[in-house]
Design an enzyme around this catalytic site. Structure first.
Site, mmCIF file in Angstrom:
data_model
loop_
_atom_site.group_PDB
_atom_site.id
_atom_site.type_symbol
_atom_site.label_atom_id
_atom_site.label_comp_id
_atom_site.label_asym_id
_atom_site.label_seq_id
_atom_site.Cartn_x
_atom_site.Cartn_y
_atom_site.Cartn_z
ATOM 1 N N HIS A 183 -26.871 29.584 22.600
ATOM 2 C CA HIS A 183 -27.848 28.608 23.112
ATOM 3 C C HIS A 183 -27.629 28.328 24.592
ATOM 4 C CE1 HIS A 183 -25.286 24.895 22.960
ATOM 5 N NE2 HIS A 183 -24.792 25.387 21.836
ATOM 6 N N ASP A 213 -19.982 25.602 25.961
ATOM 7 C CA ASP A 213 -20.865 25.299 24.826
ATOM 8 C C ASP A 213 -22.298 25.209 25.355
ATOM 9 O OD1 ASP A 213 -22.020 24.408 22.495
ATOM 10 O OD2 ASP A 213 -20.993 22.475 22.457
ATOM 11 N N GLU A 262 -30.440 23.334 21.380
ATOM 12 C CA GLU A 262 -29.531 23.353 20.229
ATOM 13 C C GLU A 262 -28.815 22.020 20.082
ATOM 14 O OE1 GLU A 262 -25.635 24.013 18.080
ATOM 15 O OE2 GLU A 262 -26.030 23.203 20.069
ATOM 16 N N HIS A 300 -17.828 19.330 24.768
ATOM 17 C CA HIS A 300 -18.612 18.107 24.987
ATOM 18 C C HIS A 300 -17.885 17.167 25.952
ATOM 19 C CE1 HIS A 300 -21.772 18.378 21.587
ATOM 20 N NE2 HIS A 300 -21.333 19.598 21.904
#
Length: 361
Positions: free
Chosen positions: A68, A182, A214, A325
């Site tokens: 993604h 990510d 995503e 994150h």
């Protein structure tokens, strides 16, 4: 900065790109630049997911490899009369990794540097100091004095805000530190799989896909899978690393440098047993290291892909990554390269007979 090899240059370009959910253009342009030389055609769906097609056998099964494009970030919601910027999180954030971090606000007039702020602890009562600051009490300081000044600089509600971090090769050159692993690492894997297949015969049609949105509910995977209509799909994403102090193997199984993670279960899907067995058999045959992963919470694009149309045998493959994150995350280059190798070799073996056997296993 020392000279980077071509792979590291690609990884830097991908991770440096700024692209929160709904604002994936910059990352999509970088992915297009790198994947186009290895694809027969590159298109997008209506939400903006990138779909690069590589034909091996014209009527062979369709194999989808998806990473993604989006990263977790923020969106400007308002500017107060003193020029402080307030925001909405876009994707999941833990408040403790946010304060005093540098961010970039992308405006129509260019990029503005800011820093995450809150009421200083020195003036808080003792009990309040012991508690994490809530995200709703944070703001972004851009050095403006008034709302009018901030607006003149180009800042408007809806503007994208991304973490600021420079791609870094650690002292151990296999350890790579960057924002947005990510999931730009999944996009990089899709690129390199198509690169590996460029001059190879393979019995199928391969789609290297960069999905959008995503981080806010696997949304782009729905539309991209509807466009491709794959027979088999792999979602490549980061996994939770369990090799830092205080983390038990029961809490997180992944370890950096020990190979791709084969996801058994997550909150979005139960992995397809036939496909899981097929890929681990190939890994065993070629002595490619791998590890198993299971996540009670969270999910990947496979969660949307596997329930598309009549159902798609799908598997999530993860790269163990520390500190996801947040402003910067850490992964191991060997895991990246072994994942590219494993998916490439699996695709070479996915002819119509193999796909039929997997589908009904």
């Amino acid at each position: 900065m020392t000279q980077l090899d071509p792979t590291l240059t690609m990884l830097k370009d991908l991770t440096d790109a700024k692209a929160i959910p709904g604002n994936e253009k910059e990352a999509r342009e970088v992915m297009t630049k790198y994947i186009e030389p290895y694809a027969d055609e590159v298109t997008t769906d209506g939400l903006g997911s990138l779909v690069a097609k590589k034909v091996g056998e014209e009527n062979g099964p369709k194999i989808m490899v998806a990473g993604h494009l989006d990263e977790v970030g923020f969106m400007v919601t308002r500017i107060d009369d003193k020029g402080f910027v307030y925001f909405q999180t876009v994707g999941g954030w833990w408040s403790q990794v946010m304060l005093a971090q540098r961010v970039t606000i992308v405006t129509s007039k260019g990029e503005i540097t800011g820093i995450m702020g809150s009421k200083p602890p020195h003036i808080l009562p003792p009990e309040a100091r012991k508690k994490p600051v809530e995200i709703k009490d944070m703001f972004i300081d851009i050095g403006a004095s008034t709302r009018e000044e901030a607006t003149e600089w180009g800042i408007r509600p809806g503007d994208m805000v991304v973490p600021h971090f420079e791609f870094t090769v650690m002292n151990n050159p296999k350890m790579l530190l960057a924002k947005a692993w990510d999931n730009r690492i999944g996009c990089a894997i899709a690129i390199d799989v198509l690169k590996n297949l460029k001059n190879e015969k393979h019995p199928n049609v391969v789609y290297g896909v960069g999905t959008v949105q995503e981080e806010v509910g696997l949304r782009g995977a729905k539309t991209a899978a509807f466009k491709v209509q794959p027979d088999i799909a792999f979602a490549v994403d980061v996994g939770i690393a369990g090799d830092t102090p205080g983390v038990t193997e029961k809490e997180a199984m992944g370890k950096l440098g020990k190979g791709p993670g084969i996801v058994l279960y997550d909150a979005s899907m139960v992995s397809h047993k036939g496909l899981r067995d097929f890929i681990t058999n190939v890994a065993d045959e070629l002595e490619i290291p791998y590890q198993f992963d299971a996540m009670a919470g969270g999910g990947t694009d496979s969660g949307s892909i596997h329930v598309t149309a009549n159902g798609v045998p799908a598997l999530s493959i993860t790269i163990a990554t520390r500190y996801i994150h947040s402003h910067a995350a850490l992964l191991h280059r060997d895991d990246y390269e072994n994942t590219v190798k494993l998916i490439t070799e699996v695709i070479k073996r996915l002819d119509r007979e193999a796909v039929n056997n997997i589908t009904f296993d």
